[in-house]
Design a protein around this motif. Sequence first.
Motif, short mmCIF file in Angstrom:
data_model
loop_
_atom_site.label_atom_id
_atom_site.label_comp_id
_atom_site.label_asym_id
_atom_site.label_seq_id
_atom_site.Cartn_x
_atom_site.Cartn_y
_atom_site.Cartn_z
N ALA A 457 -84.30 -2.96 33.22
CA ALA A 457 -84.73 -1.56 33.17
C ALA A 457 -84.17 -0.93 31.90
O ALA A 457 -82.96 -0.65 31.84
CB ALA A 457 -84.26 -0.81 34.40
N PRO A 458 -84.99 -0.72 30.88
CA PRO A 458 -84.48 -0.33 29.55
C PRO A 458 -83.66 0.95 29.53
O PRO A 458 -82.72 1.07 28.74
CB PRO A 458 -85.76 -0.18 28.71
CG PRO A 458 -86.80 -0.98 29.43
CD PRO A 458 -86.46 -0.89 30.88
N LYS A 459 -83.99 1.90 30.37
CA LYS A 459 -83.28 3.18 30.31
C LYS A 459 -82.02 3.21 31.17
O LYS A 459 -81.31 4.22 31.22
CB LYS A 459 -84.22 4.32 30.70
CG LYS A 459 -85.31 4.61 29.66
CD LYS A 459 -86.04 5.89 29.97
CE LYS A 459 -87.09 6.18 28.92
NZ LYS A 459 -86.50 6.44 27.59
N GLY A 460 -81.75 2.13 31.87
CA GLY A 460 -80.55 2.11 32.68
C GLY A 460 -80.68 2.91 33.97
O GLY A 460 -81.78 3.11 34.49
N SER A 461 -79.56 3.39 34.48
CA SER A 461 -79.56 4.07 35.79
C SER A 461 -79.69 5.59 35.65
O SER A 461 -79.34 6.18 34.62
CB SER A 461 -78.28 3.73 36.55
OG SER A 461 -77.14 4.09 35.80
N LEU A 462 -80.18 6.20 36.71
CA LEU A 462 -80.46 7.63 36.73
C LEU A 462 -79.22 8.48 36.49
O LEU A 462 -79.30 9.56 35.91
CB LEU A 462 -81.11 8.00 38.07
CG LEU A 462 -81.37 9.48 38.34
CD1 LEU A 462 -82.35 10.06 37.32
CD2 LEU A 462 -81.91 9.66 39.77
N ASP A 463 -78.05 8.02 36.94
CA ASP A 463 -76.85 8.84 36.83
C ASP A 463 -76.51 9.21 35.38
O ASP A 463 -75.83 10.19 35.12
CB ASP A 463 -75.66 8.16 37.50
CG ASP A 463 -75.35 6.79 36.91
OD1 ASP A 463 -76.29 6.13 36.43
OD2 ASP A 463 -74.18 6.38 36.95
N ARG A 464 -77.02 8.43 34.43
CA ARG A 464 -76.75 8.71 33.01
C ARG A 464 -77.54 9.91 32.49
O ARG A 464 -77.23 10.46 31.44
CB ARG A 464 -77.10 7.48 32.16
CG ARG A 464 -76.26 6.25 32.48
CD ARG A 464 -76.83 5.00 31.84
NE ARG A 464 -77.12 5.18 30.43
CZ ARG A 464 -77.78 4.28 29.68
NH1 ARG A 464 -78.22 3.16 30.24
NH2 ARG A 464 -78.01 4.51 28.41
N TYR A 465 -78.57 10.33 33.23
CA TYR A 465 -79.48 11.35 32.72
C TYR A 465 -79.45 12.65 33.53
O TYR A 465 -80.23 13.56 33.27
CB TYR A 465 -80.92 10.81 32.71
CG TYR A 465 -81.09 9.58 31.86
CD1 TYR A 465 -81.34 9.69 30.49
CD2 TYR A 465 -80.99 8.31 32.43
CE1 TYR A 465 -81.49 8.54 29.71
CE2 TYR A 465 -81.14 7.17 31.66
CZ TYR A 465 -81.39 7.29 30.29
OH TYR A 465 -81.53 6.17 29.53
N LEU A 466 -78.59 12.72 34.53
CA LEU A 466 -78.60 13.89 35.42
C LEU A 466 -78.41 15.20 34.66
O LEU A 466 -79.03 16.21 34.98
CB LEU A 466 -77.52 13.73 36.49
CG LEU A 466 -77.74 12.56 37.48
CD1 LEU A 466 -76.56 12.45 38.44
CD2 LEU A 466 -79.04 12.74 38.26
N SER A 467 -77.54 15.18 33.66
CA SER A 467 -77.27 16.42 32.90
C SER A 467 -78.01 16.46 31.56
O SER A 467 -77.75 17.33 30.73
CB SER A 467 -75.77 16.54 32.64
OG SER A 467 -75.30 15.43 31.89
N ASP A 468 -78.94 15.52 31.39
CA ASP A 468 -79.69 15.44 30.13
C ASP A 468 -80.83 16.46 30.15
O ASP A 468 -81.78 16.34 30.93
CB ASP A 468 -80.24 14.02 29.96
CG ASP A 468 -80.85 13.77 28.59
OD1 ASP A 468 -81.20 14.77 27.91
OD2 ASP A 468 -80.98 12.61 28.20
N VAL A 469 -80.77 17.45 29.29
CA VAL A 469 -81.78 18.52 29.27
C VAL A 469 -83.14 18.02 28.80
O VAL A 469 -84.16 18.69 29.01
CB VAL A 469 -81.31 19.70 28.39
CG1 VAL A 469 -80.07 20.36 28.98
CG2 VAL A 469 -81.03 19.24 26.97
#
Length: 563
Positions: A457-469
């Motif tokens: 999964a190229p983008k990795g896990s969801l937890d890395r993007y939770l605060s990504d605007v």
Amino acid sequence: MASATTFTKFAHLQFPLADVLKATNNFHPDNIIGRGGLGPAYKGQLRRAGKLVKISALRLDRKHGGRDVEFWTEISALSDLDHPNIVSIIGFCDEKNEKVIITSYAAKGSLKGHLDSPKLTWTQRLKICVGVARALSYLHYDERRGYGVIHLNVNSSTILLDENLEARLSGFKVSIKQSLNRMDHVVLSDPIGTIGYLDPAIETTKGVTHKSDIYSFGVVLFEILCGRKAFIRDEANRFLAPLAKSHYENETLQDIILPALLDQMSPQSLRRYSKTSYFCLKEERAHRPHMLHIVDELEKALNFQPGLEDFLGKDQVVGELENAAHEIPEEGVERSYMDEFAYKHKNAMQPQSMHEIIKNKANLRISFEDVNQATQNFHRNNCIGGGGFGKVYKGNLKDGDGFKTIVAKRLDTKLGQGEQQFLSELQILLEYKHENVIGLIGYCDENNEKIIVFEYAPKGSLDRYLSDVSLTWVERLNICIDVASALYFFHGGVGKQARVIHRDIKSANILLNDGWKAKLADFGLSLISPLTHEIDYIIDHACGTEGYLDPLYREKGFLTLEL
């Protein structure tokens, strides 16, 4: 809410503590009739529907831990069961830190107390065996429930006897519910049960099946025949099972049969009985008979037994035993669970065991050499995660004339844990495929290496993007829909006879492809449960990740789809 649903189911069974105290004379020591793993059992008289009913009240002993899981497992199991050879639940008490399970009273106590009694005749022993066999057949096969029950604690202490010496199976504190077409599948588990009765195949398969009950029952059959316990600590032959097998194979079984029984036995009765008992103890589960077959054989053994039990000489019995030792099992002994089930249920499907599923997926087997090369000898620079099972590596696996990016989850056997999670994840990913579930590329099982290879999964896990605007609201909604679709697939058992409960849903286990397509991953803690039964699983302990655990599950051990 899950809590309201769960407790409402059992509300009609609940008794006030005051009633239980009155029934047992405040748990007076004189009323103790036995002790088990959960605590002491008391006899008493409880008023129910205007009548005084004789009861057995099992009181949890808090000195040895909470034991809440076993308490609710027993109640959950017994509340769904209705069979003349299974102890009946009357109710329970859960009040003021007291937990009590109330069941019907068995006047003669446990079978264990009668094993060496010469007063318990051979015919009476046969009737007890038939009763227990019928109870186990009901647990394993009864289609009216839509699921089977694996007891996991069949022994002479959990077989109770009423005033007429009718058998009543009890002790469901570690029982497991399993969908009927998965009864041959291994349920991953640590060894569960009582020493002397444990299925030896648990060590090699890392789990149990309904055939684990067959082994335990085989030990009980020899206990009844030999008049001794399954395990005697200070004896040279401490374990009865290997002793009985050896004597059967060497045609010397008469040397360990309870002497008082030898002159009571019909030769044909003993032949049927001893052969059935022996095959129950086969090391390979596939070679053990099923309960439907065992019931038939024990009923025949009983029918061969005349009314008068003192007509036969010992020499004739010994001769019949020698003939029985040379016989091969009758047709049907090695049939699969579903073959046996189809004997009564014509439309049953034929499942495969977990090991057969893996064996028949040779096209997914990847050599250790290929995985090792793909991950550059599991170079630390390629390590992208880890846990109790070991580490996860990114790599490039040869694919035709090119390469494809993969993820390899490698079990670290030096950690001494994680093998069950590894096998559970592999089993689920082999059987359950969905566009929102991480894809299985293959597996490696060689040279003491166990590795699962997934799509990357190229983008990795969801937890890395939770605060990504930069992750928009619409993209977040689509991710939620993807995960919900995966859970709907697992909970509904689409195209399957069983559903999957993930047990570790969290943002770190939701992986993302280019385009933000979500894939649910990490099934090491997952459970497969019967599709046709309302789920109210009670398991060993709550597991998952802090912050995501359902409060009821964490506190009480109740596992539902709503967690």
